[in-house]
Design a protein around this motif. Sequence first.
Motif, PDB file in Angstrom:
ATOM      1  N   SER A   1       0.825  -1.217   0.000  1.00  0.00           N
ATOM      2  CA  SER A   1       0.000   0.000   0.000  1.00  0.00           C
ATOM      3  C   SER A   1       0.854   1.260   0.000  1.00  0.00           C
ATOM      4  O   SER A   1       0.351   2.344  -0.254  1.00  0.00           O
ATOM      5  CB  SER A   1      -0.921   0.016   1.216  1.00  0.00           C
ATOM      6  OG  SER A   1      -0.165   0.260   2.392  1.00  0.00           O
ATOM      7  N   GLY A   2       2.124   1.121   0.329  1.00  0.00           N
ATOM      8  CA  GLY A   2       2.993   2.284   0.424  1.00  0.00           C
ATOM      9  C   GLY A   2       3.110   2.811   1.837  1.00  0.00           C
ATOM     10  O   GLY A   2       3.998   3.591   2.142  1.00  0.00           O
ATOM     11  N   SER A   3       2.211   2.398   2.703  1.00  0.00           N
ATOM     12  CA  SER A   3       2.289   2.788   4.112  1.00  0.00           C
ATOM     13  C   SER A   3       2.058   1.545   4.962  1.00  0.00           C
ATOM     14  O   SER A   3       0.951   1.287   5.437  1.00  0.00           O
ATOM     15  CB  SER A   3       1.267   3.874   4.442  1.00  0.00           C
ATOM     16  OG  SER A   3      -0.030   3.446   4.107  1.00  0.00           O
TER      17      SER A   3
ATOM     18  N   ASN B   1       2.992  -0.140  11.259  1.00  0.00           N
ATOM     19  CA  ASN B   1       4.127   0.142  12.127  1.00  0.00           C
ATOM     20  C   ASN B   1       4.131  -0.915  13.229  1.00  0.00           C
ATOM     21  O   ASN B   1       3.513  -0.729  14.274  1.00  0.00           O
ATOM     22  CB  ASN B   1       4.029   1.561  12.693  1.00  0.00           C
ATOM     23  CG  ASN B   1       5.285   1.986  13.399  1.00  0.00           C
ATOM     24  OD1 ASN B   1       6.339   1.373  13.237  1.00  0.00           O
ATOM     25  ND2 ASN B   1       5.182   3.033  14.188  1.00  0.00           N
TER      26      ASN B   1
END
Length: 162
Positions: free
Chosen positions: A82-84, A87
């Motif tokens: 997704s690109g992100s 975390n």
Amino acid sequence: MFLEQLFTGTNLAILGAALAAIFAGMGSSKGVGIAGEAASGVITEDPSKFGKALVLQALPGTQGIYGLIVAFMVITKIDLLSGSPLNLTVEQGLYLLVACLPIAIVGFYSGIKQGRVAASGMNILAKRPDDFAKGIIAAALVETYAIFAVLVSLLLIIFIQF
């Protein structure tokens, strides 16, 4: 400081995915190569046996596929594409790294061992072509342990909750 930035939870999960694909792929490539060397000898003597030799040679390639599936599952789980990506905590990343180890380790060794068994199956094909299925069965028995390993890895990945 540098190590804290390098060994993040997300990076540990990515490392696990890479190890699953790399080691299972290495085992498969070695196994397919071993079987291919034996197949070349059989085909040199009788080119009409190419199709059957190819079946035996292809069998050790499945471990690499299993490693790739596990790697894709981790990549999907952490939402890397997704690109992100998520975390992850170090504990979560370490969990995913460890979840990748069964197929990484077993895939490496079983790919090589299955290649050796498939190469022995080439002898059956060369000397008793009607019994060639016995060589496939013998090589498929080695596959069982790779299947167990990929199941363990997949179950660990699928059922973790973030």
